[in-house]
Scaffold this active site. Structure first.
Site, PDB file in Angstrom:
ATOM      1  N   GLU A  66      51.965 -10.843 -30.152  1.00  0.00           N
ATOM      2  CA  GLU A  66      50.635 -11.053 -29.578  1.00  0.00           C
ATOM      3  C   GLU A  66      50.579 -12.401 -28.860  1.00  0.00           C
ATOM      4  OE1 GLU A  66      47.525 -11.217 -32.534  1.00  0.00           O
ATOM      5  OE2 GLU A  66      45.955 -10.798 -31.058  1.00  0.00           O
ATOM      6  N   GLY A 126      48.478 -16.935 -40.635  1.00  0.00           N
ATOM      7  CA  GLY A 126      47.404 -17.288 -41.584  1.00  0.00           C
ATOM      8  C   GLY A 126      47.208 -16.209 -42.632  1.00  0.00           C
ATOM      9  N   GLY A 127      47.128 -14.964 -42.181  1.00  0.00           N
ATOM     10  CA  GLY A 127      46.911 -13.858 -43.111  1.00  0.00           C
ATOM     11  C   GLY A 127      48.075 -13.699 -44.079  1.00  0.00           C
ATOM     12  N   LYS A 150      34.739 -20.256 -46.745  1.00  0.00           N
ATOM     13  CA  LYS A 150      35.532 -21.383 -46.251  1.00  0.00           C
ATOM     14  C   LYS A 150      35.268 -21.459 -44.754  1.00  0.00           C
ATOM     15  CE  LYS A 150      39.078 -24.306 -45.897  1.00  0.00           C
ATOM     16  NZ  LYS A 150      39.019 -24.410 -44.416  1.00  0.00           N
ATOM     17  N   GLY A 152      42.115 -13.474 -38.539  1.00  0.00           N
ATOM     18  CA  GLY A 152      42.775 -14.566 -37.821  1.00  0.00           C
ATOM     19  C   GLY A 152      44.194 -14.208 -37.456  1.00  0.00           C
ATOM     20  N   SER A 153      45.061 -15.202 -37.513  1.00  0.00           N
ATOM     21  CA  SER A 153      46.432 -15.014 -37.048  1.00  0.00           C
ATOM     22  C   SER A 153      47.290 -14.318 -38.095  1.00  0.00           C
ATOM     23  CB  SER A 153      47.058 -16.376 -36.747  1.00  0.00           C
ATOM     24  OG  SER A 153      47.207 -17.111 -37.950  1.00  0.00           O
ATOM     25  N   GLU A 184      42.778  -9.298 -41.444  1.00  0.00           N
ATOM     26  CA  GLU A 184      42.901  -8.635 -40.146  1.00  0.00           C
ATOM     27  C   GLU A 184      43.638  -9.658 -39.294  1.00  0.00           C
ATOM     28  OE1 GLU A 184      42.195  -8.738 -36.596  1.00  0.00           O
ATOM     29  OE2 GLU A 184      40.041  -8.310 -36.792  1.00  0.00           O
ATOM     30  N   CYS A 203      40.358  -9.672 -31.062  1.00  0.00           N
ATOM     31  CA  CYS A 203      41.451  -8.973 -31.743  1.00  0.00           C
ATOM     32  C   CYS A 203      41.739  -7.656 -31.043  1.00  0.00           C
ATOM     33  CB  CYS A 203      41.097  -8.646 -33.189  1.00  0.00           C
ATOM     34  SG  CYS A 203      39.767  -9.580 -33.880  1.00  0.00           S
TER      35      CYS A 203
END
Lengths: 488, 488
Positions: free
Chosen positions: B356, B208-209, B147, B204-205, B228, B265
């Site tokens: 973060e 999102g995860g 994706k 990603g964020s 992650e 990250c």
């Protein structure tokens, strides 16, 4: 916080304190502890077999075997720890001349932290208090909080007494293993959701395992739940062997289906074959064998009620035909061994036929063709095991079917019965969902330790601050991957 | 089913078909494919760096480095496959004289099936279309459905062109890698929830995860999601090194904090130290360095808006004091590098300080004592990395603090900066939740392949039906655990 929650909180804090010390012990120290548990259990063998017999209705021969399996398992993990290579040490040495310079990078597996283990009803020793989950978690360096199964609480308490003795004689922290009782879900849920819990091990029903996963997913910080949940262990009988070994197969499988009144996760609940005269003869003989089996008491009342209910639910499905039930009546808490059959077309049309009936129940699926057999296999959920019963001619002829079977389960076997799970390095007692929650792990065998550890990377550490497993001169003489080469 | 869903369904069915062939290829065949992708990317280097530069605002030097990292990673997995021991083959040979007889039992790792990979916005090459997740999944034998990240869709399409070329030249199945576009969550959710999807990779964020995990948990059959997600990478500056190396530390960390405008990250978002004159001097110098950094454009508009919002949210917290911001104004899409400070007591009282702020923002926590420093560390969530900045005297003095740090992250380093993640066997780019969804895995380095495989056990198989990895005479000459001994 009510009383139960306060108790869980204390238990978890004690486990965390134990972890600070126990998690840092050497392999040899943890091995001595596991050996001591095995010895203390062995010293109580007679009493344990007696009490477990009363609580589970399992016969002494089975319980003695299971106890030996349990102590053997503990000692096997001890050997793994003394050898030491299981930590998967990898070392990439520094390279100052590269641009940018590469630092020294080393990694090994370290324990996750306190692990909550749920005792299983069907294995009072081998999957309970000092069973596989406990042994592997302790080997990993994780303290264990054991939630006893209420169906064999006294057995569990006596095994815990053995563990307590081992804690005292070897001097590991007092709370390295803790024993928690409590009926219902309250205590279990509180244990899974406590912030200090880092992982969960479970063997039992799909609904039980799924509930634990949900509890974990509700946490602010979800933790791995390894639940071994549900499997009907499809066995494919190929045409040539059905033709040549009809009676022998019937005997072999009647024994496997009714072994321990079918109360094994690996019980062969689904038998598949392509229609033929030999298949009819096999079904007939298998039915006769099943009819001759004497009903025996199941583990506990609840499991027997559940068997009767699931069995009834299955027998009322459209297209199902009962082949045979045990000729003798089933009395209080006894299971009635049952063989039924259904056409593949009916099976394919009704997902209920794929549900597990935990106990001595097995369903034969008769397929019109090889293609239909493959359709049935493609429709099945994830399984712990799948079995190929075949002659060399069958094996040569049905490679496509066998390939499909491989995608289905954690263990595939040829001309064996699925019951009987060897404790060894190569065993996989796992499989795609819903056999387990995560097909990447196993709950039996040496690899089961991988559920309770995580890799930790040490970058640019002076040698004296590294764990022994990663020190430059390899003081433990373990196998390590050094600059991409295996070295000892 | 609407058009998008129909498209996702076709893609997944094609992936499954590819899996039937690709999943069974030899290590050498898969290695040839990975090498061909690397070569096809290398052949497009100039065009790729140009287009990625336009889409991400990243400078050519960085993009060239990242492209080399990406091709290097593909080739490294090729080497792993050619060597072959990564399958963790274990063999327990039969023992007919034992009671009960022990069958022959062998296991190895096999691919899970089609894997959905989400491209990451901050690494258009190394964590995107042909990045680490894709390379490790393909190495495992899993087809990949990529994706694309909409922020660098054209770069992604060009990388996919390279992959397509490699598919053609090496003759692997056409749909071994597929490229899917689509803004918003609809397509991503449909991919995660499609029955043929067996695993998901994401960088990603946190939001999102977490969303992807929830999609998976809603499935009838949940699949592993390795995400992650979030890390502020705490760095502890110990007293002696702060005293002796004040200016040097300030320079080193200003560079790490603002490298790539903090869009890593592993960006050091949290700096911890015990109060001292040297700490004040360090903060002063670090602030001066940060003030001198020129604001640069961030990856895309959304990420810059998010940075400004998170930064503002942080700056309004009680007790926070801004030490320095870049002296130059930040223009359109540029991030303003920022250093702030807060007392440990305020940090401990306000969980917002642990969030973060993705970008060139760093927060110094000043602690009154060693005990308070430990309280702060104990309060932190799981991290990808943690760093120890220390002299030998510090290392000897602060073992308890360093032990706490080890429990916090997937990688701990001494006197390095966390930015810069080496691709090698010993790397761990992972860590306790919420750094990742599962601390037992890594998304960088050779072990990242473990996310996409499961053990499969072959019991009582005739030698000719076993995969080469498990055949008796070890035709691939790989390392195997045979009857508990490592042999080649």
């Amino acid at each position: 916080m009510n009383e139960e929650m306060t108790a869980v909180d204390s238990v978890m804090k004690q486990a965390q304190q134990a972890y600070d010390v126990y998690g840092a012990l050497s392999g040899a120290e943890k091995a001595a502890f596991l050996d001591a548990i095995a010895a203390a259990i062995e010293a109580r063998r007679e009493a344990l077999v007696t009490i477990a017999g009363k609580e589970t209705n399992l016969p002494p021969a089975r319980l003695n075997g299971e106890l030996s399996r349990t102590t053997g398992q503990l000692k096997l993990f001890g050997q793994l720890l003394r050898e030491g290579s299981w930590v998967e040490a990898a070392i990439d040495t520094a390279n100052a001349t590269r641009t940018p310079a590469r630092p020294d990078i080393r990694k090994m597996l370290v324990p996750l932290g306190p692990v909550v283990v749920f005792g299983a009803s069907n294995f009072p020793f081998a999957f309970s208090t000092a069973g596989g989950d406990t042994a592997s978690a302790l080997a990993a360096g994780c303290p264990v909080i054991l939630k006893a199964h209420s169906a064999h609480a006294a057995t569990s308490a006596m095994v815990f007494e053995a563990i307590t003795e081992a804690i005292e004689t070897t001097g590991v922290p007092e709370f390295t293993v803790q024993h928690v009782m409590g009926r219902g879900n309250t205590v279990g849920k509180a244990l899974v959701q406590h912030p200090l819990t880092t992982a969960v091990g479970f063997t039992g029903s799909f609904s039980g395992g799924k509930a634990l996963c949900n509890y974990s997913n509700e946490r602010e910080k979800p933790v791995p739940v390894f639940a071994e949940m549900s499997s009907i262990n499809p066995v494919v009988f190929f045409p040539d062997t059905l033709e040549k070994n009809t009676a022998e197969l019937a005997k072999q499988y009647a024994a496997s289906i009714t072994l321990g009144m079918g109360q094994f996760c690996t019980n062969p609940g689904l038998l598949l074959a392509i229609e033929s005269d030999a298949l009819e003869q096999f079904i007939h003989l298998l039915g006769a064998e099943i009819a001759a089996v004497a009903p025996q008491k199941m583990l506990h009342k609840g499991i027997c009620e559940s068997y009767n209910e699931l069995r009834e639910g299955m027998l009322t499905q459209q297209g199902l035909e009962v082949v045979a039930t045990a000729a003798q009546d089933a009395h209080d808490m006894e299971a009635l061994p049952t063989l039924a059959r259904v056409k593949a077309a009916d099976f394919l049309a009704n997902p209920h036929f794929s549900e597990e009936v935990f106990g001595p129940f097995s369903l034969v699926i008769t397929c019109q063709s090889r293609e239909q057999l493959k359709q049935v296999l493609a429709k099945l959920k994830g399984q712990l095991t799948t079995t190929v019963m075949a002659t060399p001619a069958d094996l040569a002829e049905y490679k496509d079917v066998i390939k499909l079977q491989q995608s289905l389960a954690g263990r595939i076997m040829i001309n064996n019965v699925p019951t009987g799970v060897e404790v060894c390095a190569a065993m996989v007692h796992g499989g795609p969902y819903p056999a387990t929650t995560d097909a990447r792990f196993t709950s039996v065998g040496l690899s089961s330790i991988q559920r309770w550890v995580r890799p930790l990377c040490f970058q640019n550490f002076p040698d004296e601050l590294l764990p022994d497993e990663l020190k430059q001169d390899n003081p433990l003489s373990i196998w390590r991957l050094v600059d991409n080469e295996w070295k000892q």
